[in-house]
Design a protein around this motif. Sequence first.
Motif, PDB file in Angstrom:
ATOM      1  N   ALA A  35      15.551  24.942 -13.768  1.00 18.53           N
ATOM      2  CA  ALA A  35      15.974  24.118 -14.897  1.00 18.53           C
ATOM      3  C   ALA A  35      16.440  22.748 -14.408  1.00 18.53           C
ATOM      4  N   GLU A  36      17.109  22.714 -13.279  1.00 15.49           N
ATOM      5  CA  GLU A  36      17.571  21.442 -12.724  1.00 15.49           C
ATOM      6  C   GLU A  36      16.392  20.580 -12.285  1.00 15.49           C
ATOM      7  N   ARG A  39      14.991  19.076 -15.456  1.00 17.08           N
ATOM      8  CA  ARG A  39      15.877  18.000 -15.934  1.00 17.08           C
ATOM      9  C   ARG A  39      15.767  16.757 -15.063  1.00 17.08           C
ATOM     10  N   SER A  40      15.708  16.943 -13.760  1.00 14.20           N
ATOM     11  CA  SER A  40      15.652  15.782 -12.861  1.00 14.20           C
ATOM     12  C   SER A  40      14.326  15.034 -12.988  1.00 14.20           C
ATOM     13  N   ALA A  43      14.872  12.997 -16.092  1.00 13.34           N
ATOM     14  CA  ALA A  43      15.893  11.962 -15.864  1.00 13.34           C
ATOM     15  C   ALA A  43      15.360  10.825 -14.993  1.00 13.34           C
ATOM     16  N   THR A  49       9.351  14.282 -21.278  1.00 15.47           N
ATOM     17  CA  THR A  49      10.027  15.439 -21.877  1.00 15.47           C
ATOM     18  C   THR A  49       9.953  16.644 -20.950  1.00 15.47           C
ATOM     19  N   GLU A  50      10.801  17.607 -21.232  1.00 14.91           N
ATOM     20  CA  GLU A  50      10.773  18.863 -20.486  1.00 14.91           C
ATOM     21  C   GLU A  50       9.433  19.560 -20.689  1.00 14.91           C
TER      22      GLU A  50
END
Length: 125
Positions: A35-36, A39-40, A43, A49-50
């Motif tokens: 998940a990180e 997200r990274s 970001a 988007t995810e």
Amino acid sequence: MDRFARAVGFNPTLARLKPMRSTQQFSITLPHEMAEVVRSKVASGEYATESEVLRDGLRALMARNRATEEWLRTDVAAAYDALKADPARALSTEQIKTRLASAAEAAKAAEVAKAAGAARQRSGT
């Protein structure tokens, strides 16, 4: 309704239905580490988007699966057919171990030589 629509089986009920989406919504659970990563990627701006991150990952997985299937169909099947046609081509376990050990030694020697060359370049000699 015109005569052509009746002739080809036009169904006015179906005409009022909304077209099907070309996507499907999922709810997934990822380990914290994955998940990180997702997200990274968003970001950093690498993905918007995810969903884009996951779609790209699935495309890579699908490509890897296609490549594996192709390898199995071509190389592995050909090797199997050749061995079946001439069983004398088979290698013993010891022959395989010897070949693998030689290949590993050659790879290690190449890596050492590459590192030595890089060190010489850094030192200017």
